[in-house]
Write a protein that holds these residues in place. Structure first.
Motif, short mmCIF file in Angstrom:
data_model
loop_
_atom_site.label_atom_id
_atom_site.label_comp_id
_atom_site.label_asym_id
_atom_site.label_seq_id
_atom_site.Cartn_x
_atom_site.Cartn_y
_atom_site.Cartn_z
N TRP A 1 -48.27 -11.05 -53.07
CA TRP A 1 -49.20 -12.09 -53.24
C TRP A 1 -50.32 -11.84 -54.33
O TRP A 1 -51.24 -12.72 -54.60
CB TRP A 1 -49.63 -12.71 -52.01
N GLN A 2 -50.35 -10.62 -54.56
CA GLN A 2 -51.62 -10.21 -55.45
C GLN A 2 -51.50 -11.23 -56.95
O GLN A 2 -50.27 -11.10 -57.48
CB GLN A 2 -51.49 -8.81 -56.01
N GLY A 3 -52.53 -11.83 -57.12
CA GLY A 3 -52.46 -12.54 -58.42
C GLY A 3 -51.91 -14.09 -58.22
O GLY A 3 -52.14 -14.99 -58.83
N LYS A 4 -51.55 -14.38 -56.93
CA LYS A 4 -51.17 -15.75 -56.44
C LYS A 4 -52.47 -16.70 -56.17
O LYS A 4 -53.36 -16.18 -55.78
CB LYS A 4 -50.37 -15.84 -55.36
N GLU B 1 -44.26 -19.66 -51.70
CA GLU B 1 -43.97 -18.97 -50.32
C GLU B 1 -45.14 -19.23 -49.14
O GLU B 1 -46.33 -19.65 -49.70
CB GLU B 1 -44.34 -17.41 -50.79
N THR B 2 -44.47 -19.29 -48.15
CA THR B 2 -45.61 -19.72 -47.04
C THR B 2 -45.40 -18.67 -46.11
O THR B 2 -44.33 -18.07 -45.69
CB THR B 2 -44.86 -20.93 -46.43
N MET B 3 -46.56 -18.77 -45.00
CA MET B 3 -46.81 -17.64 -44.04
C MET B 3 -46.84 -18.60 -42.71
O MET B 3 -48.14 -19.30 -42.47
CB MET B 3 -47.69 -16.75 -44.18
N ASP B 4 -46.08 -18.76 -41.95
CA ASP B 4 -46.28 -19.42 -40.54
C ASP B 4 -47.58 -18.86 -39.55
O ASP B 4 -47.23 -17.62 -39.32
CB ASP B 4 -45.06 -19.58 -39.79
N VAL C 1 -58.85 -13.28 -50.65
CA VAL C 1 -57.55 -12.84 -50.03
C VAL C 1 -57.19 -11.28 -50.63
O VAL C 1 -57.72 -11.09 -51.82
CB VAL C 1 -56.34 -13.63 -50.13
N VAL C 2 -56.88 -10.30 -49.81
CA VAL C 2 -56.51 -8.94 -50.49
C VAL C 2 -55.33 -8.78 -49.60
O VAL C 2 -54.85 -9.17 -48.46
CB VAL C 2 -57.59 -8.07 -49.93
N PRO C 3 -54.60 -8.00 -50.49
CA PRO C 3 -53.25 -7.32 -49.76
C PRO C 3 -53.46 -6.70 -48.55
O PRO C 3 -54.66 -5.86 -48.32
CB PRO C 3 -52.63 -6.39 -50.86
N GLY C 4 -52.58 -6.63 -47.59
CA GLY C 4 -52.78 -5.80 -46.16
C GLY C 4 -53.48 -6.86 -45.16
O GLY C 4 -53.25 -8.10 -45.28
N GLN D 1 -50.10 -20.88 -47.72
CA GLN D 1 -49.15 -21.16 -48.85
C GLN D 1 -49.61 -20.36 -50.31
O GLN D 1 -50.77 -20.22 -50.64
CB GLN D 1 -49.15 -22.72 -49.17
N ALA D 2 -48.61 -19.74 -50.78
CA ALA D 2 -49.02 -19.08 -52.01
C ALA D 2 -48.00 -19.30 -53.27
O ALA D 2 -46.81 -19.54 -53.20
CB ALA D 2 -48.92 -17.63 -51.81
N THR D 3 -48.65 -19.63 -54.51
CA THR D 3 -47.86 -20.19 -55.77
C THR D 3 -48.48 -19.35 -56.84
O THR D 3 -49.42 -18.54 -56.77
CB THR D 3 -48.21 -21.64 -55.85
N ASP D 4 -47.72 -19.38 -57.89
CA ASP D 4 -48.32 -18.87 -59.14
C ASP D 4 -49.62 -19.65 -59.54
O ASP D 4 -49.89 -20.76 -58.97
CB ASP D 4 -47.28 -19.23 -60.30
N PRO D 5 -50.36 -19.04 -60.43
CA PRO D 5 -51.81 -19.57 -60.65
C PRO D 5 -51.60 -20.96 -61.42
O PRO D 5 -52.54 -21.52 -61.76
CB PRO D 5 -52.45 -18.65 -61.30
N VAL D 6 -50.52 -21.20 -62.04
CA VAL D 6 -50.02 -22.50 -62.59
C VAL D 6 -48.98 -23.35 -61.89
O VAL D 6 -47.87 -22.60 -61.57
CB VAL D 6 -49.83 -22.33 -64.14
N TRP D 7 -49.45 -24.56 -61.05
CA TRP D 7 -48.26 -24.96 -60.12
C TRP D 7 -48.51 -26.53 -60.20
O TRP D 7 -49.43 -26.77 -60.54
CB TRP D 7 -48.84 -24.27 -58.71
#
Length: 949
Positions: A93-96, A16-19, A135-138, A178-184
């Motif tokens: 994205w929590q845990g990503k 997942e990406t955030m421009d 990083v934190v949610p919000g 950029q967000a991925t699972d913690p194994v990528w």
């Protein structure tokens, strides 16, 4: 292309990406105290748009400088600049694993919510900053510090040079979280195995969990950039014990069908999707990415460059990072596709990036178009122990906490920095098939550390060829053992591998184009006979064209052509601005003639590796060098069409080898015919057609010969052409053309045919003099006509005669000559004349210099006519360079009392063994004898005495 789109969807699903493009808060750190005052913990006060630079955002100092030796920046900032933005992180994205991606910037520190996230100073690769723990949610606040005053110890490389793309501050290209699972999948390297129709994949897997993971990798591949898509069978690989941190998994992916190969003619690309599914304890993770590559094996065999077993001849240009609208390289693919396709239309198949590394989309575009690239480390220094800052300086600038975290990157030696930079380059760009050659930089010295670096790179990544640098040790050329190829201007004193040099060069002053009687026989075989690796001509050409002032309005971006404005003002002050466009055309036509000879000399060399032009487009920096047939915007100057240029710069070029360009009608024209064939396949059952025609197209003689099979990858001798010239009425210019039947490959040469005998007796009422002595003056005063051939060594206000246009930039090398205590180059750019003038009724000529003028202009001394009236123009006007702007007359006329005088600063009386000299002399006699010789202007007597004493 369906799977390619599917790959992208899969990757977008799992990455997942955030421009982050758009408006950012901003502040300049003029006092350099932002780090100490912790600006990352407060709101910044200004605003900018990113991606972009301080120049583009009009931040910094408005200087609107007036540089003469380069383009001028309008806005300037060198120092710390802070960028800040609020971002909203979704709960999902929590845990990503989360990282910040900045595609291209400079010396950079990053904070998230006041937590330090790292430092990077790569000039070549993307910058990544790990944010998972911060990083934190919000709501989150990301702060970036970019300091373009703190550069690695690389010297004035074109990555940061004000004379090229400028040392800009900012962030350009993609910016995203950029967000991925913690194994990528953290990256994939593809190593093609052409012989066995497979590819070895090195898949790097990251694991941020607290335990080992296991699972499977699914590979699926298809071609793209091909006429028809080929789908390959899926492959599944089980993976075990993916430990915390990083793991490498090697997979040999064998293609179930024949995979197409990549080269300049068929740049087939393959995309492999890599999908990872893992388990770690009770948790399940997924990630997918893809890798693009080409099936190619680029290597050397002896003196040859080989791709997939076929010989490659490089027809290159040098990209010196001149991007006047932005100040930095384009970051989008379409811009690069347009540039590569434009130059492919001119026969260019090779691109060297002079001491800088291009962005990813440049390499992708080259992959798609089929261009062999030679990027370089961003380096112009050899001292491998040099550091950008001493340790104490670092401690004064950076907080100790940051130093402890990232000090290993901040205070590197040059060798350490280049090792790090190369590692990043190979990781991010190593899969690109166009990335075929790589060096440590430009015009370096030599030391053991450089040998070590090349050896390390060759061992670490064998997918390309390596060398210590381009034109290294040029002051005392010698080959560096261990290099795979040698880019050089001369392999030893007087052993050149290009046709032109600066006038102060000890290797071969000026080069053969200006120093040897013109022919098409010169090649560089003697210069490379002792070299056992491929030799590539360094910075071939450098033929200057008069500046085109019509370009000035095009500079609407971050730079202005104040240099051109200054040159325009100088030409106007010299009363010749009305001739500016004609100067461009005449000097440019001659430059094309010189480039052609340089390129054909390379093609005539049997074992040559190729050439790198500097350049096919202008270089408005480093002295200002308008040396291109294209301007800096890669637009045509109208000097030569792509079709005309490709006649002598293409994958297949028919070549005539002849001893001279000027002939008499008692001679038999003789030439041998070769074909330089580096095309995609053998030419079978070929026939070569030749034709001699006049300028109206009337065929004077023609013929053909069977050439059989012309094998690819070699310079092949075809046969001889003999044409008796007795039936050719002279004097006239003719053309001899050769064409390979049923192909687009042809080439055309200019010849000049003159009468073998001609009456050069002087009419009784005319005088021909060597001095403006009393008898000549008396003859003129009585209303007589005279031609004056002044003795060249007695001309006090004149310059040396030359054929070629000036090398690179006259002011730059004139200073170099002064420093060495030698005379500067002549500095001229050919001449301008009016072919329709009655002076040339019996001497066919273009409006510009061509080969029939070579002996004539070499034995001339153009006279400086600056003291003549503003509207006075010589009949043959030698064009001066922008640094001097003399009005130069090679042939001019003046009334003298009731008489008329023609002055010729060509030593024709001592050249009468040459048919072209006899013919010009005859044409002058006929002109002066005629009623058309009636000069309108009269040069002041005192001025004339100073010019021709």
């Amino acid at each position: 292309m369906l799977l390619a789109a599917g790959c992208r969807q899969s990757a977008d699903r799992f990455t997942e990406t955030m421009d982050l493009s758009g408006e950012w808060r901003f502040e300049l750190d003029r006092d350099g105290k932002g780090m100490e005052e912790e600006w990352f913990s407060r709101d910044l006060s200004d605003k900018v748009q990113l991606p972009g630079t301080t120049d583009e955002n009009q931040k910094g100092d408005f200087i609107d400088e007036r540089a003469e030796d380069r383009l001028s920046r309008v806005w300037y900032w060198k120092g710390a600049a802070w960028y800040q933005r609020e971002i909203d992180i979704p709960d999902s994205w929590q845990g990503k694993r989360v990282q910040l991606f900045l595609e291209r910037t400079k010396d950079t520190h990053v904070w998230l919510n006041g937590t330090y996230c790292g430092y990077e100073n790569t000039l070549s690769a993307p910058q990544y900053f790990e944010m998972t723990k911060a990083v934190v949610p919000g709501k989150n606040v990301v702060t970036v510090l970019v300091d373009n005053a703190k550069l690695p110890p690389v010297g004035p490389s074109h990555a940061v040079d004000e004379r090229t793309q400028t040392n800009w501050n900012g962030i350009v290209g993609k910016m995203e979280l950029q967000a991925t699972d913690p194994v990528w999948v953290d990256g994939v390297q593809a190593y093609p195995d052409v012989e066995n129709n497979r590819v070895r994949l090195r898949i790097k897997i990251g694991n941020l969990t607290q335990s080992d993971a296991s699972g499977k990798i699914t590979l699926q591949a298809e071609t793209w950039n091909t006429e028809k898509t080929i789908h390959f069978e899926k492959h599944v690989e089980q993976v075990q014990q993916l430990s915390q941190g990083e793991s490498d998994v090697f997979v040999d992916f064998g293609f179930d069908k024949q995979a197409p190969l990549w080269d300049e003619f068929d740049p087939a690309l393959i995309r492999v999707m890599v999908a990872l599914e893992t388990e770690s304890g009770d948790d399940r993770y997924q990630h997918a990415t893809w890798v693009d590559f080409g099936m190619r094996e680029f290597k050397r065999e002896g003196k040859f460059l080989m791709n997939n077993g076929n010989r490659v001849f490089l027809r290159g240009r040098i990209d010196c990072a001149n991007f006047p609208l932005t100040g930095y390289a384009p970051m989008d693919r379409e811009s690069w596709l347009e540039m590569f396709r434009t130059l492919k239309s001119y026969g260019i198949n090779h691109w060297r990036f002079h001491s800088w590394f291009p962005p990813k989309e440049a390499l992708t575009a080259a992959d798609m178009v089929g261009v062999y690239l030679q990027p370089e480390l961003p380096n112009k220094r050899s001292g491998m122990d040099q550091r950008s800052m001493e340790q104490e300086e670092v401690r004064k600038i950076y907080n100790v906490d940051y130093l402890e975290l990232e000090g290993s990157k901040i205070n590197l030696t040059l060798k350490e920095y280049l090792e790090k930079e190369a590692d990043l380059i190979f990781r991010h760009f190593g899969n690109h098939p166009s990335f075929t050659l790589f060096t440590l930089g430009n015009e370096l010295g030599r030391n053991q550390a450089m040998y070590d670096l090349v050896a390390t790179f060759k061992a670490d990544d064998p997918r390309r060829l390596y060398a210590q640098g381009s034109n290294n040790m040029h002051w005392e050329p010698s080959f560096a053992e261990g290099d795979d190829f040698w880019v050089i201007g001369a392999t030893a004193d007087s052993l050149p591998v290009r046709g032109s040099f600066a006038y102060i060069s000890k290797n071969a002053p000026f080069g053969h184009i200006n120093e040897q009687s013109p022919s098409t026989l010169v090649n560089f075989a003697p210069s490379i006979a002792h070299v056992e690796v491929p030799v590539i001509g360094h910075e071939t050409g450098q033929f200057q064209v008069s500046p085109d002032f019509n370009e000035i309005p095009k500079y609407t971006g971050v730079t202005r052509a104040r240099n051109y404005e200054l040159f325009q003002e100088r030409l106007e002050k010299a009363n010749m601005l009305d001739q500016a466009d004609d100067f461009v055309k005449a000097s440019g036509k001659l430059a094309v003639i010189c480039y052609r000879e340089d390129i054909e000399a390379a093609l005539r060399t049997p074992d040559f590796g190729g050439f790198q032009l500097l350049d096919i487009m202008d270089f408005p920096g480093q002295g200002t060098a308008p040396v291109g047939i294209l301007n800096v915007f890669m637009q045509s100057k109208g000097l030569v069409t792509p079709e005309e240029w490709r006649q002598f710069c293409s994958e297949v070029v028919p070549l005539l080898k002849m001893e001279k360009y000027t002939w008499t009608n008692k001679e038999t024209f003789e030439a041998s015919l070769d074909v330089a064939h580096y095309g995609p396949r053998d030419l079978v059952n070929t026939k070569i057609n030749w034709q001699l025609s006049d300028l109206s197209g009337k065929v004077l003689a023609e013929g053909s010969q069977n050439a059989g099979t012309i094998s690819r990858g070699a310079l092949q001798e075809i046969g001889e052409i003999r044409i008796p010239l007795a039936e050719v009425k002279g004097p006239q210019q003719v053309k001899v053309s050769v064409a390979i039947a049923d192909t687009p490959y042809k080439n055309t040469y200019d010849l000049w045919i003159y009468p073998d005998e001609i009456d050069t007796s002087v009419p009784s009422d005319m005088m021909v003099s060597r001095r403006l002595d009393e008898s000549t003056k008396h003859h003129l005063e009585k209303g007589g006509k005279a031609i004056l051939f002044p003795e060249l060594d007695r001309l006090p206000k004149s310059i040396e005669g030359a054929f070629i246009t000036d090398f690179w930039s006259w002011p730059m090398f004139a200073r170099g000559a002064a420093n060495r205590g030698v005379d500067p180059a002549p500095g001229s750019l050919g001449f301008l004349c009016a072919p329709e003038s009655p002076l040339f009724n019996h001497f066919p000529t273009d409006f510009h210099s061509n080969w029939q003028w070579w002996h004539l202009v070499k034995n001339s001394r153009p006279i400086i006519l600056d003291e003549t009236s503003a509207d006075y123009r010589p009949l043959i006007q030698t064009i001066d360079n922008f640094g001097r702007n003399h009005k130069l007359g090679t042939v001019f006329e003046t009334s003298y009392g009731s008489g008329s005088l023609l002055v010729c600063a060509i030593d024709l009386p001592n050249l009468m063994d040459l048919p072209e000299a006899r013919q010009l002399y005859y044409s002058m006699l006929k002109y002066v004898e005629s009623d058309q010789f009636s000069p309108v202007f009269e040069i002041d007597r005192a001025v004339l005495r100073r010019l021709v004493p």
